[in-house]
Design a protein around this motif. Structure first.
Motif, PDB file in Angstrom:
ATOM      1  N   VAL A 133       7.771  12.812  -7.031  1.00 45.75           N
ATOM      2  CA  VAL A 133       7.618  11.383  -6.755  1.00 45.75           C
ATOM      3  C   VAL A 133       6.187  11.089  -6.342  1.00 45.75           C
ATOM      4  O   VAL A 133       5.451  11.968  -5.879  1.00 45.75           O
ATOM      5  CB  VAL A 133       8.569  10.897  -5.634  1.00 45.75           C
ATOM      6  CG1 VAL A 133      10.020  11.167  -5.991  1.00 45.75           C
ATOM      7  CG2 VAL A 133       8.209  11.507  -4.285  1.00 45.75           C
ATOM      8  N   CYS A 134       5.801   9.822  -6.537  1.00 48.64           N
ATOM      9  CA  CYS A 134       4.581   9.288  -5.963  1.00 48.64           C
ATOM     10  C   CYS A 134       4.981   8.178  -4.997  1.00 48.64           C
ATOM     11  O   CYS A 134       6.089   7.644  -5.064  1.00 48.64           O
ATOM     12  CB  CYS A 134       3.660   8.752  -7.050  1.00 48.64           C
ATOM     13  SG  CYS A 134       3.124  10.002  -8.247  1.00 48.64           S
ATOM     14  N   LEU A 135       4.095   7.848  -4.089  1.00 50.40           N
ATOM     15  CA  LEU A 135       4.365   6.846  -3.051  1.00 50.40           C
ATOM     16  C   LEU A 135       3.268   5.796  -3.100  1.00 50.40           C
ATOM     17  O   LEU A 135       2.095   6.107  -2.875  1.00 50.40           O
ATOM     18  CB  LEU A 135       4.407   7.510  -1.674  1.00 50.40           C
ATOM     19  CG  LEU A 135       5.463   8.614  -1.537  1.00 50.40           C
ATOM     20  CD1 LEU A 135       5.165   9.482  -0.324  1.00 50.40           C
ATOM     21  CD2 LEU A 135       6.856   8.023  -1.438  1.00 50.40           C
ATOM     22  N   TYR A 136       3.664   4.554  -3.392  1.00 52.87           N
ATOM     23  CA  TYR A 136       2.697   3.482  -3.620  1.00 52.87           C
ATOM     24  C   TYR A 136       2.812   2.417  -2.544  1.00 52.87           C
ATOM     25  O   TYR A 136       3.905   1.918  -2.272  1.00 52.87           O
ATOM     26  CB  TYR A 136       2.935   2.859  -5.000  1.00 52.87           C
ATOM     27  CG  TYR A 136       2.080   1.651  -5.296  1.00 52.87           C
ATOM     28  CD1 TYR A 136       0.694   1.705  -5.148  1.00 52.87           C
ATOM     29  CD2 TYR A 136       2.656   0.449  -5.724  1.00 52.87           C
ATOM     30  CE1 TYR A 136      -0.095   0.590  -5.428  1.00 52.87           C
ATOM     31  CE2 TYR A 136       1.876  -0.666  -6.011  1.00 52.87           C
ATOM     32  CZ  TYR A 136       0.499  -0.583  -5.851  1.00 52.87           C
ATOM     33  OH  TYR A 136      -0.287  -1.680  -6.124  1.00 52.87           O
ATOM     34  N   ASP A 137       1.673   2.088  -1.945  1.00 52.51           N
ATOM     35  CA  ASP A 137       1.623   0.990  -0.980  1.00 52.51           C
ATOM     36  C   ASP A 137       0.543   0.006  -1.422  1.00 52.51           C
ATOM     37  O   ASP A 137      -0.652   0.271  -1.241  1.00 52.51           O
ATOM     38  CB  ASP A 137       1.323   1.508   0.427  1.00 52.51           C
ATOM     39  CG  ASP A 137       1.437   0.409   1.481  1.00 52.51           C
ATOM     40  OD1 ASP A 137       1.143  -0.760   1.160  1.00 52.51           O
ATOM     41  OD2 ASP A 137       1.829   0.710   2.624  1.00 52.51           O
ATOM     42  N   PRO A 138       0.938  -1.139  -2.012  1.00 54.20           N
ATOM     43  CA  PRO A 138      -0.070  -2.095  -2.468  1.00 54.20           C
ATOM     44  C   PRO A 138      -0.911  -2.643  -1.328  1.00 54.20           C
ATOM     45  O   PRO A 138      -2.085  -2.961  -1.520  1.00 54.20           O
ATOM     46  CB  PRO A 138       0.758  -3.194  -3.139  1.00 54.20           C
ATOM     47  CG  PRO A 138       2.154  -3.023  -2.644  1.00 54.20           C
ATOM     48  CD  PRO A 138       2.313  -1.570  -2.318  1.00 54.20           C
ATOM     49  N   GLY A 139      -0.315  -2.761  -0.135  1.00 49.59           N
ATOM     50  CA  GLY A 139      -1.075  -3.258   1.005  1.00 49.59           C
ATOM     51  C   GLY A 139      -2.226  -2.348   1.391  1.00 49.59           C
ATOM     52  O   GLY A 139      -3.281  -2.814   1.835  1.00 49.59           O
ATOM     53  N   LEU A 140      -2.015  -1.047   1.217  1.00 48.49           N
ATOM     54  CA  LEU A 140      -3.076  -0.066   1.489  1.00 48.49           C
ATOM     55  C   LEU A 140      -3.942   0.198   0.264  1.00 48.49           C
ATOM     56  O   LEU A 140      -4.934   0.921   0.356  1.00 48.49           O
ATOM     57  CB  LEU A 140      -2.455   1.246   1.973  1.00 48.49           C
ATOM     58  CG  LEU A 140      -1.752   1.229   3.327  1.00 48.49           C
ATOM     59  CD1 LEU A 140      -1.047   2.554   3.590  1.00 48.49           C
ATOM     60  CD2 LEU A 140      -2.741   0.915   4.446  1.00 48.49           C
ATOM     61  N   GLY A 141      -3.526  -0.341  -0.886  1.00 50.83           N
ATOM     62  CA  GLY A 141      -4.280  -0.107  -2.118  1.00 50.83           C
ATOM     63  C   GLY A 141      -4.304   1.348  -2.515  1.00 50.83           C
ATOM     64  O   GLY A 141      -5.303   1.834  -3.065  1.00 50.83           O
ATOM     65  N   THR A 142      -3.205   2.044  -2.254  1.00 49.07           N
ATOM     66  CA  THR A 142      -3.193   3.509  -2.391  1.00 49.07           C
ATOM     67  C   THR A 142      -1.886   3.972  -3.013  1.00 49.07           C
ATOM     68  O   THR A 142      -0.816   3.434  -2.731  1.00 49.07           O
ATOM     69  CB  THR A 142      -3.334   4.156  -0.998  1.00 49.07           C
ATOM     70  OG1 THR A 142      -4.638   3.874  -0.479  1.00 49.07           O
ATOM     71  CG2 THR A 142      -3.159   5.673  -1.068  1.00 49.07           C
ATOM     72  N   VAL A 143      -1.989   5.010  -3.852  1.00 47.92           N
ATOM     73  CA  VAL A 143      -0.814   5.741  -4.309  1.00 47.92           C
ATOM     74  C   VAL A 143      -1.021   7.216  -3.998  1.00 47.92           C
ATOM     75  O   VAL A 143      -2.083   7.788  -4.282  1.00 47.92           O
ATOM     76  CB  VAL A 143      -0.527   5.497  -5.807  1.00 47.92           C
ATOM     77  CG1 VAL A 143      -1.670   5.950  -6.716  1.00 47.92           C
ATOM     78  CG2 VAL A 143       0.796   6.140  -6.223  1.00 47.92           C
ATOM     79  N   PHE A 144      -0.035   7.815  -3.372  1.00 51.03           N
ATOM     80  CA  PHE A 144      -0.048   9.245  -3.072  1.00 51.03           C
ATOM     81  C   PHE A 144       0.677   9.946  -4.214  1.00 51.03           C
ATOM     82  O   PHE A 144       1.872   9.710  -4.422  1.00 51.03           O
ATOM     83  CB  PHE A 144       0.641   9.516  -1.734  1.00 51.03           C
ATOM     84  CG  PHE A 144      -0.010   8.827  -0.564  1.00 51.03           C
ATOM     85  CD1 PHE A 144      -1.054   9.436   0.129  1.00 51.03           C
ATOM     86  CD2 PHE A 144       0.406   7.562  -0.162  1.00 51.03           C
ATOM     87  CE1 PHE A 144      -1.663   8.793   1.205  1.00 51.03           C
ATOM     88  CE2 PHE A 144      -0.193   6.917   0.905  1.00 51.03           C
ATOM     89  CZ  PHE A 144      -1.239   7.533   1.592  1.00 51.03           C
ATOM     90  N   THR A 145      -0.040  10.789  -4.947  1.00 51.66           N
ATOM     91  CA  THR A 145       0.501  11.285  -6.215  1.00 51.66           C
ATOM     92  C   THR A 145       0.962  12.734  -6.177  1.00 51.66           C
ATOM     93  O   THR A 145       1.410  13.251  -7.203  1.00 51.66           O
ATOM     94  CB  THR A 145      -0.540  11.132  -7.335  1.00 51.66           C
ATOM     95  OG1 THR A 145      -1.747  11.818  -6.973  1.00 51.66           O
ATOM     96  CG2 THR A 145      -0.836   9.658  -7.617  1.00 51.66           C
TER      97      THR A 145
END
Length: 209
Positions: A133-145
């Motif tokens: 899985v990846c984890l996406y937070d648009p508020g942080l502008g980041t995806v953990f891949t």
């Protein structure tokens, strides 16, 4: 107080299919001064616990179950009371490392993990592992891949439980559709952005065949 992202690098070994390699892993902490989530509890529960400090650790989220990403998870959970989250499709890999300790909860596509104002949306991105899985937070502008997308291309697919066409589909359909400025924070090595990696998709496909 806005959530912040911290990186801890831990060192250990990755073992699969009879081989063992020395690796450095990125452990990501997302939270504030009071509450935090750990993404990938790799190698060193003591170092991760020290980075958490006196904050409440609410969740240990595993991007996939290769041993170098989950080996410290049970010890860290025992110390902190945190919940270990994993995608169910990676249970066979998890059991290779932790046969006597199951995860506490299952990640599913679209689930949101909340901590300290961060909203980490789970994107199921199989290929490197079935339950990656990846984890996406648009508020942080980041995806953990995790090990799905790195600076320079997809994660490895040459070992058991991995599949190159599947990781390409995951990256194209789930990650490259994110805003180009989205920062890609990876399981190993340096960060990149979606915009930096997106133009190379066809090149990766040719390289993989």
């Amino acid at each position: 107080m806005a959530p912040r992202i911290e990186r801890l690098v831990t060192s250990g070994q990755f073992s699969l299919d009879g081989g063992t390699w020395d690796v450095d892993n990125n452990v990501w902490l997302v939270g504030d001064d009071h509450e935090v989530v750990v993404i990938d509890a790799a190698h060193d529960a003591d170092a991760i616990a020290a980075a958490v400090g006196d904050r409440r650790l609410t969740a240990i989220v595993c991007t996939h179950a290769h041993n170098d990403h989950v080996d410290a998870a049970p010890a860290l959970a025992e110390r902190t009371g945190a919940t270990i989250w994993l995608h169910r499709d990676d249970l066979p890999l998890w059991q290779q490392t932790h046969p006597d300790r199951a995860p506490d909860a299952w990640l599913t596509d679209g689930l949101v993990i909340e901590a300290a104002g961060a909203d980490l949306t789970v994107l199921h991105t199989p290929g490197h592992a079935p339950g990656a899985v990846c984890l996406y937070d648009p508020g942080l502008g980041t995806v953990f891949t995790g090990d799905t997308l790195f600076q320079g291309g997809p994660g490895a697919t040459g070992r058991s439980y991995s599949h190159f066409p599947t990781i390409i589909d995951s990256i194209r359909d789930k990650l490259l559709v994110l805003p180009p400025e989205t920062e890609v924070r990876t399981g190993h090595g340096d960060s990149t952005t979606i915009g930096a990696e997106a133009p190379h998709l066809e090149e990766w496909i040719k390289r993989g065949h």
